[in-house]
Design a protein around this motif. Sequence first.
Motif, PDB file in Angstrom:
ATOM      1  N   GLU A 205       0.834  -1.203   0.000  1.00 46.05           N
ATOM      2  CA  GLU A 205       0.000   0.000   0.000  1.00 46.05           C
ATOM      3  C   GLU A 205       0.870   1.254   0.000  1.00 46.05           C
ATOM      4  OE1 GLU A 205      -3.184   0.204  -0.245  1.00 46.05           O
ATOM      5  OE2 GLU A 205      -3.752  -1.915  -0.018  1.00 46.05           O
ATOM      6  N   PRO A 206       0.548   2.249  -0.872  1.00 45.52           N
ATOM      7  CA  PRO A 206       1.281   3.521  -0.844  1.00 45.52           C
ATOM      8  C   PRO A 206       1.122   4.191   0.527  1.00 45.52           C
ATOM      9  CG  PRO A 206      -0.061   3.307  -2.824  1.00 45.52           C
ATOM     10  CD  PRO A 206      -0.471   2.201  -1.912  1.00 45.52           C
ATOM     11  N   PRO A 207       2.112   4.963   0.981  1.00 44.72           N
ATOM     12  CA  PRO A 207       3.291   5.404   0.222  1.00 44.72           C
ATOM     13  C   PRO A 207       4.430   4.385   0.176  1.00 44.72           C
ATOM     14  CG  PRO A 207       3.341   6.360   2.389  1.00 44.72           C
ATOM     15  CD  PRO A 207       2.053   5.580   2.309  1.00 44.72           C
ATOM     16  N   ALA A 208       4.227   3.201   0.772  1.00 40.16           N
ATOM     17  CA  ALA A 208       5.251   2.159   0.687  1.00 40.16           C
ATOM     18  C   ALA A 208       5.416   1.737  -0.770  1.00 40.16           C
ATOM     19  CB  ALA A 208       4.855   0.965   1.548  1.00 40.16           C
ATOM     20  N   ARG A 209       6.567   1.165  -1.096  1.00 37.38           N
ATOM     21  CA  ARG A 209       6.863   0.772  -2.456  1.00 37.38           C
ATOM     22  C   ARG A 209       7.378  -0.674  -2.474  1.00 37.38           C
ATOM     23  NH1 ARG A 209      10.058   5.355  -5.653  1.00 37.38           N
ATOM     24  NH2 ARG A 209       8.644   4.660  -7.304  1.00 37.38           N
ATOM     25  N   ALA A 210       7.264  -1.303  -3.636  1.00 33.36           N
ATOM     26  CA  ALA A 210       7.716  -2.692  -3.811  1.00 33.36           C
ATOM     27  C   ALA A 210       8.920  -2.700  -4.744  1.00 33.36           C
ATOM     28  CB  ALA A 210       6.593  -3.554  -4.382  1.00 33.36           C
ATOM     29  N   TYR A 211      10.072  -3.200  -4.255  1.00 35.42           N
ATOM     30  CA  TYR A 211      11.328  -3.176  -4.999  1.00 35.42           C
ATOM     31  C   TYR A 211      11.730  -4.579  -5.414  1.00 35.42           C
ATOM     32  CZ  TYR A 211      11.874   1.535  -3.046  1.00 35.42           C
ATOM     33  OH  TYR A 211      11.691   2.852  -2.700  1.00 35.42           O
ATOM     34  N   PHE A 212      12.343  -4.660  -6.593  1.00 29.49           N
ATOM     35  CA  PHE A 212      12.962  -5.900  -7.055  1.00 29.49           C
ATOM     36  C   PHE A 212      14.472  -5.685  -7.085  1.00 29.49           C
ATOM     37  CE2 PHE A 212      14.883  -8.323 -10.547  1.00 29.49           C
ATOM     38  CZ  PHE A 212      14.560  -9.624 -10.170  1.00 29.49           C
ATOM     39  N   LEU A 213      15.204  -6.547  -6.366  1.00 26.57           N
ATOM     40  CA  LEU A 213      16.650  -6.418  -6.241  1.00 26.57           C
ATOM     41  C   LEU A 213      17.311  -7.722  -6.674  1.00 26.57           C
ATOM     42  CD1 LEU A 213      19.175  -4.821  -5.072  1.00 26.57           C
ATOM     43  CD2 LEU A 213      18.741  -6.076  -2.943  1.00 26.57           C
ATOM     44  N   LEU A 214      18.271  -7.622  -7.576  1.00 28.98           N
ATOM     45  CA  LEU A 214      19.050  -8.797  -7.975  1.00 28.98           C
ATOM     46  C   LEU A 214      20.517  -8.381  -8.053  1.00 28.98           C
ATOM     47  CD1 LEU A 214      18.908 -11.780  -8.796  1.00 28.98           C
ATOM     48  CD2 LEU A 214      18.784 -11.046 -11.182  1.00 28.98           C
ATOM     49  N   THR A 215      21.362  -9.049  -7.269  1.00 30.02           N
ATOM     50  CA  THR A 215      22.772  -8.695  -7.187  1.00 30.02           C
ATOM     51  C   THR A 215      23.644  -9.896  -7.534  1.00 30.02           C
ATOM     52  OG1 THR A 215      22.967  -9.300  -4.851  1.00 30.02           O
ATOM     53  CG2 THR A 215      22.243  -7.046  -5.351  1.00 30.02           C
ATOM     54  N   GLN A 216      24.947  -9.634  -7.695  1.00 28.52           N
ATOM     55  CA  GLN A 216      25.856 -10.712  -8.053  1.00 28.52           C
ATOM     56  C   GLN A 216      26.011 -11.721  -6.919  1.00 28.52           C
ATOM     57  OE1 GLN A 216      29.587  -8.550  -8.902  1.00 28.52           O
ATOM     58  NE2 GLN A 216      30.462  -9.482  -7.074  1.00 28.52           N
ATOM     59  N   GLY A 217      25.836 -11.291  -5.679  1.00 29.49           N
ATOM     60  CA  GLY A 217      25.882 -12.228  -4.565  1.00 29.49           C
ATOM     61  C   GLY A 217      24.754 -13.236  -4.627  1.00 29.49           C
ATOM     62  N   GLN A 218      23.552 -12.783  -4.987  1.00 25.46           N
ATOM     63  CA  GLN A 218      22.425 -13.700  -5.129  1.00 25.46           C
ATOM     64  C   GLN A 218      22.671 -14.679  -6.276  1.00 25.46           C
ATOM     65  OE1 GLN A 218      18.544 -11.596  -5.147  1.00 25.46           O
ATOM     66  NE2 GLN A 218      19.729  -9.783  -4.591  1.00 25.46           N
TER      67      GLN A 218
END
Length: 613
Positions: free
Chosen positions: A549-562
């Motif tokens: 729910e706003p104002p919260a946000r949904a992020y997608f994170l992909l890194t080299q460690g993963q």
Amino acid sequence: MTDLSDLPPVSWARRIAAVRPFLALSAALALWVYAVRHTDVSRLDDFGLVTALHPAFWAGLAVLTTGFWFTVRGGRRGDAWPAAYVLGLLVMERATQAVLYPTPLYAWAWKHDAVVGHLLTAGRLQGADRLGDMAVYDQWPGFFAAQAALVRLLGVEDAAMYMAWWPLASSVLLLLPLLLIYRTFTEDRRLIWTAVWLFCVADWVGQDYFSPQSVAFALHLGVLAVVLRRYARTGGHPARQGQALWTVLITVMVAAIVVSHQLTPAMLVVSLVALAFTRRHRDWTPSATAVVVFLAWCLTAALPFLSAAMPELIRAVGDIGGNVEAGYGTTPTGTGALVTSWAARLLSAAVLLLALAGAVRQRVLRHRAWPLLLLAAAPLPMFAAGSYGSEMIFRVLMFMLPGAAFFAAAALLPRVPTLATAATAATAATAGTAAATAAPPTSPPRGARLAAWAPLAVLLAGTLAFVPSYSGKDRVSYFPPREVALVRQLFDEAPDGSLVVAANRNYPLALEAYWRTDHYWFLDDDRRHVDEILRDPAGVLARDMAAVEPPARAYFLLTQGQMAHSEMNGPLDASELRRVRDAVAASPRFEPVAENDAGVLYVLKPASREGER
């Protein structure tokens, strides 16, 4: 006045022998310094630090091991030089990563730093209604509360400022209790320091990092040292002098263990109860103290977690095969991971086999140091207690190691005296009836010198095998500065209540600000849902992230460690994760936030959240 010309001249051989320990130690450390200055860790392969290290490192480790071996076997030099060599070993083993890597290793260390940050931010402990699953750390807060106090005392921003050096510091902490334990059963410096050396090279399981286990294990050894030295029966009668003081000390150490870690108190109770059943240590005060303190904490502060976890714990009891299979039973993917995994297995197996050989070969020592054999075997029943998140086999090996290292060292040495035989030999020497046998001869015969090479080869092989066992997975454990910066940017800008979606939790700051953000690692789901994501990555992930729910946000994170973790341990390989990343990048549902060569960060657009509901 004494005529100095009458004194016998000092031979060059004796002078060289006197400085030989200094020369070997200095040469080894000089090679180490040269190696770390010429090692590049910017591109690690599947063998981790093993193939990245400059060859001078391996030469330095060989010189150090050889110098140590001939120093401890070379006569009465005291404890200073063996101690210096062991400290040099710990520097080469545990400080190399801290010097080479610009950021701390291990996602779990970063997670523990986040727990310390929570205590500093909240100023108090909190329950599951506020923290969810992370409340378990507030139910065992001892280590984290102490670190929060240390952060404030040092005036640093967070524990990440010093946690890269924690493996070295925690390993040095183990030396005093180890020496006290070993000196309980022998005065032979060869045996004592060789056992300490073997313990250091066989302790590869990685629990020395910034964690409650690292301190709890040191306290565990401290309790055992006090019990072995101060609660043993002499002449068939228990020693009572100063017992109240030692009981207070044990109580304090046990309390510190109990409030800091879940498994170590159980291991300690098993060990103390086992000792109490022997005639030599038939004093139930230490074990009763540990049981009472442990149960008191379990039935009060830790009760919420234990109540929720009890059904799963009960199901695992008695499933020895399943508990072991959850640890060593799985086969890692990739040549490097497989080789380093087998190096660790062979190193542990070799030390345990040497311990068995030492116990069989050294009959008098076996009788005298019987409590150490018992302590080495005492953790084995814990296999029936559970898998401990697939780590029980590693913890059992670690708790067996102090006793196993002692008898493994005995297998590498000629017949060694115990305290009792040393005292008899000293009395005989004083009476003129026999030569003293409590110390090794200053100048061993030629045959004995030749026989020293085989044990040296074993010691050298074990010391070298420590490196792949301990550092062979650094490709998974190391997070470059750009990866840290990317994740830090995420948490700096994420509003309260935001959701972070990632493949797995193997990235720095993985639980940063966990008290105000949620986390979802989609590879932890069952295989059917993972396959669903692979078929339509952007669509399924957008649906999974749509409830924010706003104002919260949904992020997608992909890194080299993963990606490194998944590629080396499954379930998806790098190409499959890149397909997920590319689908998210191409989808109009997601908006790019940041990207560098260490990872990508996207945010789900508000319109997409509404459309997916």
